[in-house]
Design an enzyme around this catalytic site. Structure first.
Site, short mmCIF file in Angstrom:
data_model
loop_
_atom_site.label_atom_id
_atom_site.label_comp_id
_atom_site.label_asym_id
_atom_site.label_seq_id
_atom_site.Cartn_x
_atom_site.Cartn_y
_atom_site.Cartn_z
N HIS A 85 -32.38 29.92 -14.29
CA HIS A 85 -31.17 29.34 -14.89
C HIS A 85 -31.47 27.94 -15.44
O HIS A 85 -31.07 27.60 -16.56
CB HIS A 85 -30.08 29.28 -13.81
CG HIS A 85 -28.71 29.00 -14.33
ND1 HIS A 85 -27.61 28.88 -13.52
CD2 HIS A 85 -28.26 28.78 -15.60
CE1 HIS A 85 -26.55 28.62 -14.26
NE2 HIS A 85 -26.91 28.55 -15.53
N CYS A 129 -28.89 35.62 -26.96
CA CYS A 129 -28.96 35.25 -25.55
C CYS A 129 -29.29 36.48 -24.70
O CYS A 129 -30.04 36.39 -23.72
CB CYS A 129 -27.63 34.65 -25.09
SG CYS A 129 -27.04 33.27 -26.09
N THR A 139 -26.88 28.65 -29.31
CA THR A 139 -26.20 29.38 -30.39
C THR A 139 -24.72 29.04 -30.50
O THR A 139 -24.05 29.49 -31.43
CB THR A 139 -26.32 30.89 -30.14
OG1 THR A 139 -25.62 31.23 -28.93
CG2 THR A 139 -27.78 31.32 -30.03
N SER A 171 -32.25 30.43 -9.53
CA SER A 171 -31.82 29.09 -9.92
C SER A 171 -32.83 28.46 -10.88
O SER A 171 -32.44 27.79 -11.85
CB SER A 171 -31.67 28.21 -8.67
OG SER A 171 -31.40 26.87 -9.02
N TRP A 204 -23.29 34.17 -14.94
CA TRP A 204 -24.07 33.52 -13.90
C TRP A 204 -23.39 33.60 -12.55
O TRP A 204 -24.07 33.73 -11.51
CB TRP A 204 -24.34 32.06 -14.29
CG TRP A 204 -25.39 31.92 -15.34
CD1 TRP A 204 -25.22 31.55 -16.65
CD2 TRP A 204 -26.78 32.19 -15.17
NE1 TRP A 204 -26.43 31.58 -17.31
CE2 TRP A 204 -27.41 31.96 -16.43
CE3 TRP A 204 -27.57 32.61 -14.10
CZ2 TRP A 204 -28.77 32.13 -16.62
CZ3 TRP A 204 -28.93 32.78 -14.29
CH2 TRP A 204 -29.53 32.53 -15.54
N ARG A 208 -26.40 18.67 -17.60
CA ARG A 208 -26.88 19.78 -16.79
C ARG A 208 -27.77 19.32 -15.63
O ARG A 208 -27.89 20.05 -14.63
CB ARG A 208 -27.67 20.76 -17.67
CG ARG A 208 -26.83 21.42 -18.76
CD ARG A 208 -27.69 22.29 -19.67
NE ARG A 208 -26.94 22.79 -20.82
CZ ARG A 208 -26.26 23.93 -20.83
NH1 ARG A 208 -26.24 24.70 -19.77
NH2 ARG A 208 -25.64 24.33 -21.93
N CYS A 235 -23.54 37.27 -26.44
CA CYS A 235 -24.38 36.76 -27.52
C CYS A 235 -25.66 37.59 -27.57
O CYS A 235 -26.40 37.63 -26.59
CB CYS A 235 -24.69 35.28 -27.28
SG CYS A 235 -26.06 34.62 -28.26
N ARG A 282 -32.58 29.46 -28.50
CA ARG A 282 -32.02 28.14 -28.73
C ARG A 282 -30.52 28.21 -28.55
O ARG A 282 -29.94 29.29 -28.37
CB ARG A 282 -32.37 27.64 -30.13
CG ARG A 282 -31.90 28.51 -31.27
CD ARG A 282 -32.55 28.08 -32.57
NE ARG A 282 -32.16 28.91 -33.71
CZ ARG A 282 -32.73 28.88 -34.90
NH1 ARG A 282 -33.73 28.04 -35.11
NH2 ARG A 282 -32.33 29.66 -35.88
#
Length: 451
Positions: free
Chosen positions: A237, A379, A175, A234, A186, A269, A376, A173
């Site tokens: 992502h 993550c 953070t 992609s 990325w 996004r 993170c 989720r």
């Protein structure tokens, strides 16, 4: 320049055909690769066919949401699939990470030993506080038969710094981890591992602007394998961004935290206007990723059907029931009517094909190493798991002959094997993509309601 709500005939120059499309705000309709394949995206509607496949979005949504998603969620709550062994302390091999995320929600709770050194205490239900005990020996026996010869990711399970993590207690989720460091991760993945020359700029890179056309012109000029590789990255992502938008920290006070859907974040996004028309392409790539991993699940069924295979947790009766559930899910995956056709990949000269496979494997291996640069820890956990899951799916698709030989070979040293780590990552990674497809339905509903 047509008015909204009107129907226009768009001429496809390569074939002389005409596609009728009704324009509804804020739709973006794309005619792909000179064929009658279009993809319409609005914030309240997502329809159309998938490029490089014969499947449409509506078919995927219906199949996933009604047939696959519910069963898959039940499977992923089982002990075999909820514990993932990972090393979160590897240093970044490419650059110096100045600091790690200090936010509380970036932390990961590993499974910790209780007072007796012979046992691990693993909390199964944080609301009922029910527990189950596994011996350390049993946990170690969960990682056997590793096949490193064709590994797409660097395995963590043999590292002395690796720990078992309960994925249900450490959900993916938002953070609060964002900013230049995330962009660097990325950007490194896209710029250094997707076979793209530095002279060709990706859309949305600052200053790229009109060079977006140049990028897609370059991409369409690549072989189908390299084009597919970019679309998979992609799509991954995009899937991660949907997870973060769907489980966003909406309220943080001293007495409670509230997680939920952040429509604004989702629009930033994926809205076509806010992303310079990139949002629809990202979602198209998400569905492409779904089809590829779904195909891998269908192809790997013979491996799990072997009588010798067990979802081992040390409880034979439950293990057998859980295997039956897994086989049901894989049978459902196999029943999908419009599978991705992997035979279009690596169909050229044998030597060139072998080199291309190795180039893609090494590129993906490098992406898995970049995950150790994520600051993170939560993550990093989910990045590692989903990267390994996609790598395992590619391994399956690259091993068709070896999988077919499972039925005919009596040799115990069979060339195709999957480690527990690969199995756990494969199913959980697809579970994340399946969740993304399901969440798109939720976001459409929210947007239709005007929330």
């Amino acid at each position: 320049s047509a008015k909204l709500g009107t129907t226009r005939c768009l001429l496809i120059s390569n074939c002389g055909c005409c596609a009728k499309i009704t324009l509804t705000a804020p739709d973006v309709c794309l005619i792909l690769m000179g064929r009658i394949r279009y993809f319409c995206f609005s914030l309240t509607k997502l329809t159309g066919r998938q490029d490089d496949s014969t499947c449409d979005v509506e078919t995927i949504d219906d199949f996933n949401n009604k047939q696959l998603f519910p069963k898959l969620q039940t499977l992923l709550e089982l002990d075999y699939f909820r514990f993932y062994k990972v090393n979160l302390n590897k240093p970044c091999p490419f650059w110096t990470v100045s600091s790690h995320c200090g936010l509380k929600d970036c932390a990961v709770q590993p499974c910790s030993p209780v007072s007796s050194p012979s046992f691990h205490l693993i909390q199964l239900d944080s609301t009922k506080m029910s527990h189950i005990y596994f011996t350390r020996e049993a946990l170690l026996n969960w990682s056997k038969h590793d096949d490193e010869a064709k590994c797409f990711c660097l395995p963590d399970e043999e590292s002395p710094d690796s720990q078992f993590v309960d994925l249900l207690l450490n959900p993916e989720r938002f953070t609060g981890y964002r900013g230049p460091e995330v962009w660097r991760i990325w950007n490194s993945i896209y710029e250094e591992n997707c076979f793209k020359p530095y002279s060709v700029k990706r859309p949305l890179i600052p200053g790229a602007g009109v060079e977006a056309k140049k990028f897609y012109s370059w991409l369409e000029g690549q072989c189908v394998e390299k084009r597919a590789f970019y679309r998979l990255v992609s799509g991954l992502h995009a899937s991660i961004n949907i997870h973060l938008s769907a489980r966003y920290l909406l309220e943080d006070s001293w007495f409670q935290k509230k997680w939920g859907h952040n429509v604004t974040e989702f629009r930033q996004r994926f809205d076509s206007e806010l992303t310079a028309n990139e949002g629809p392409k990202r979602l198209r790539n998400l569905y492409f990723l779904y089809l590829v991993e779904l195909r891998a699940l269908a192809k790997v069924l013979p491996f799990f059907q072997q009588p010798s295979f067990r979802l081992y947790t040390g409880r034979p009766e439950e293990d057998q029931k859980h295997k039956e559930l897994l086989l049901q899910i894989l049978q459902v995956a196999r029943s999908f009517p419009l599978h991705f056709d992997e035979t279009s990949l690596f169909a050229g000269d044998e030597n060139e094909t072998a080199k291309l496979k190795e180039d893609i494997r090494l590129a993906f291996l490098n992406i898995s190493r970049i995950m150790d640069c994520v600051g993170c820890f939560k993550c990093r956990l989910w990045g590692k798991l989903q990267t390994q899951g996609l790598g395992t799916a590619l391994k399956i698709l690259f091993s068709e002959r070896e999988i077919e030989a499972l039925h005919t070979s009596n040799d115990r040293r069979q060339s195709f094997k999957l480690s527990r780590q690969e199995i756990v990552s494969l199913l959980n990674a697809f579970g994340r993509i399946s969740t993304s497809v399901r969440e798109l339905t939720n976001f459409r509903s929210l947007l239709n309601e005007g929330k």
